[in-house]
Write an enzyme that holds these catalytic residues in place. Structure first.
Site, PDB file in Angstrom:
ATOM      1  N   SER A 187       0.788  -1.230   0.000  1.00 35.88           N
ATOM      2  CA  SER A 187       0.000   0.000   0.000  1.00 35.88           C
ATOM      3  C   SER A 187       0.820   1.280   0.000  1.00 35.88           C
ATOM      4  O   SER A 187       0.323   2.333  -0.375  1.00 35.88           O
ATOM      5  CB  SER A 187      -0.950  -0.002   1.189  1.00 35.88           C
ATOM      6  N   HIS A 214      -6.063  -4.265  -1.177  1.00 34.40           N
ATOM      7  CA  HIS A 214      -5.948  -3.122  -2.094  1.00 34.40           C
ATOM      8  C   HIS A 214      -6.139  -3.546  -3.549  1.00 34.40           C
ATOM      9  O   HIS A 214      -5.594  -2.906  -4.452  1.00 34.40           O
ATOM     10  CB  HIS A 214      -4.595  -2.426  -1.926  1.00 34.40           C
ATOM     11  N   LYS A 269     -12.637  -1.184   1.774  1.00 37.07           N
ATOM     12  CA  LYS A 269     -11.954  -0.329   0.798  1.00 37.07           C
ATOM     13  C   LYS A 269     -12.833  -0.221  -0.455  1.00 37.07           C
ATOM     14  O   LYS A 269     -13.874   0.422  -0.404  1.00 37.07           O
ATOM     15  CB  LYS A 269     -10.543  -0.867   0.532  1.00 37.07           C
TER      16      LYS A 269
HETATM   17  C1  LIG Z   1      -6.593  -2.179   4.911  1.00 37.03           C
HETATM   18  C2  LIG Z   1      -5.925  -3.480   5.020  1.00 37.03           C
HETATM   19  C3  LIG Z   1      -6.266  -4.396   6.015  1.00 37.03           C
HETATM   20  C4  LIG Z   1      -7.260  -4.059   7.097  1.00 37.03           C
HETATM   21  O1  LIG Z   1      -8.557  -4.053   6.603  1.00 37.03           O
HETATM   22  P1  LIG Z   1      -9.778  -3.804   7.622  1.00 37.03           P
HETATM   23  O2  LIG Z   1     -10.914  -4.523   6.998  1.00 37.03           O
HETATM   24  O3  LIG Z   1      -9.957  -2.337   7.681  1.00 37.03           O
HETATM   25  O4  LIG Z   1      -9.375  -4.385   8.925  1.00 37.03           O
HETATM   26  C5  LIG Z   1      -5.656  -5.631   6.025  1.00 37.03           C
HETATM   27  N1  LIG Z   1      -4.732  -5.954   5.098  1.00 37.03           N
HETATM   28  C6  LIG Z   1      -4.335  -5.083   4.134  1.00 37.03           C
HETATM   29  C7  LIG Z   1      -3.305  -5.491   3.149  1.00 37.03           C
HETATM   30  C8  LIG Z   1      -4.926  -3.819   4.078  1.00 37.03           C
HETATM   31  O5  LIG Z   1      -4.527  -2.966   3.146  1.00 37.03           O
END
Ligand SMILES: *Cc1c(COP(=O)(O)O)cnc(C)c1O
Length: 405
Positions: free
Chosen positions: A193, A221, A252
């Site tokens: 990310s 992502h 997301k």
């Molecule tokens: C955003 C993210 C998470 C966490 O996601 P949530 O559902 O908000 O807990 C976990 N792994 C990765 C790679 C992320 O980018």
């Protein structure tokens, strides 16, 4: 111990915490939260009325406030209520939870899916459930915090390879064999990310096959927009149906509320339902989220328009900033880091952008390596060309004022 001493000890505890906060501020690492007084979107308004083009949400497909998604959430609220007041296995599973698990499994190309309250929980409850001290997990050094924590909770032998370094991954696979590992699981973020780098899943899968290892990918992502029909990095890398475990988020691209999942073979999902602690001991996903996510899948399975728009928006923005002379991290992902390489200058640029109506955040050490400070921009399908043109213009103005371009 007298009560007087206890009191001193308690005071010392609180003053120690205040000292830590003070130090965090002095180190420039204190995180302030900006107050937004609108829905999430391409444009947001702060509580002081400032209107900003938002370049820092994970709202990749613009579904966070999409009318069909909001309508589906309303419908679910009316039909299935606000909450279940239960974990899944007691009285917290509605027909629609099962429907969503089946739909996600089909979308991702796995046998089954299990829902969690978040992707953090999906990763937190994965490794200790499926691996023992006889086994090994081999993890990319830049993997998400939730993967790191999930691995810490398990008793498996731990190996870590350099980010996307295939020679180092191979060496770690050999080391795991030498350590006598019974089963080996290689685990990687599908997309990293901070850089928008996409994992080399083809090469990783080939190494896993050579060394008889399983492959897991956290595609938080990517799910919804990476690959020709938005299934994720496995689709992009021609590995649809060939990843052993996929974890991901609903927080997301898929609507952005909250929720996560693990997608895998039936027996793996069944064991997680029996033993995974965040699933067993945390509340079920709210009906509004379940209903809205079903509507999200309808949209994504009906047309690739949103992910196509996102792709062309990312290209447009990349091209615009490159032409101005900004130094971007190369790639095709809608995460577009603008490299500034100096922590203080990245903070100044972020502040100037804000003055010019653009919301984009600076990242510096320890979040990224020293001398690799950057402004991380994230594109959305909801951005219009007009908004992106304005944002590019703001980068030009701010970049010139600060002597960056
Ligand atoms: C955003 C993210 C998470 C966490 O996601 P949530 O559902 O908000 O807990 C976990 N792994 C990765 C790679 C992320 O980018």
């Amino acid at each position: 111990m007298s009560s007087h001493t206890n009191q001193n000890n308690q005071d010392s505890f609180y003053s120690n915490i205040k000292d830590i906060l003070e130090q965090t501020k002095m180190d420039g690492l204190f995180k302030n939260e900006r107050l937004i007084a609108t829905k999430q979107g391409a444009i947001v308004k702060l509580n002081d009325g400032t209107q900003l083009i938002n370049l820092c949400a994970n709202n990749y497909l613009g579904l966070s406030s999409h009318p069909s998604v909001i309508a589906a959430a309303h419908e679910a609220l009316d039909e299935r209520g606000f909450g279940l007041s239960s974990v899944r296995f007691i009285c917290g599973t509605q027909d629609r939870h099962k429907e969503l698990e089946a739909r996600l499994a089909k979308f991702l190309g796995t046998e089954d899916v299990i829902l969690y309250g978040s992707a953090f929980d999906a990763n937190g409850g994965l490794f200790e459930t499926i691996l023992t001290e006889q086994d090994a997990v081999i993890s990319d050094e830049l993997n998400h915090a939730s993967i790191i924590d999930g691995i810490r909770l398990s008793k498996a032998k731990r190996f870590r390879y350099k980010n996307c370094d295939m020679a180092d991954l191979e060496k770690n696979l050999q080391d795991a064999d030498a350590a006598g590992a019974r089963y080996k699981l290689v685990f990687t973020d599908g997309v990293f990310s901070m850089d928008g780098t996409i994992a080399k899943l083809g090469e990783i899968r080939a190494l896993c096959d050579k060394y008889n290892a399983l492959l897991g990918v956290d595609d938080s992502h990517a799910t919804g927009f990476v690959g020709k029909t938005g299934r994720g990095t496995h689709e992009l890398c021609n590995l649809f149906g060939k990843i052993d475990i996929i974890t991901g988020t609903l927080g997301k691209a898929l609507g952005g509320a909250s929720g996560g999942f693990t997608a895998a073979k039936k027996e793996v999902v069944e064991l997680l339902r029996q033993r995974s602690r965040p699933y067993l001991f945390s509340n079920t996903l709210a009906p509004t989220i379940v209903g809205a996510t079903l509507a999200v899948l309808d949209i994504l399975e009906g047309s690739t328009q949103l992910r196509d728009t996102l792709e062309s928006n990312a290209k447009f923005f990349r091209h615009g900033l490159t032409k101005l002379g900004f130094n971007l991290r190369p790639g095709n992902h809608p995460i577009i880091p603008v490299m500034i390489n100096d922590a203080e200058l990245s903070q100044k640029l972020s502040a100037k952008l804000l003055e010019n109506g653009v919301y984009a955040v600076g990242f510096f050490y320890p979040v990224v390596p020293k001398n690799l400070a950057r402004i991380r921009t994230q594109l959305s399908a909801a951005h219009t060309e007009e908004e992106l043109t304005k944002a590019i213009k703001a980068f030009e103005t701010a970049g010139r004022e600060l002597g960056i371009i």
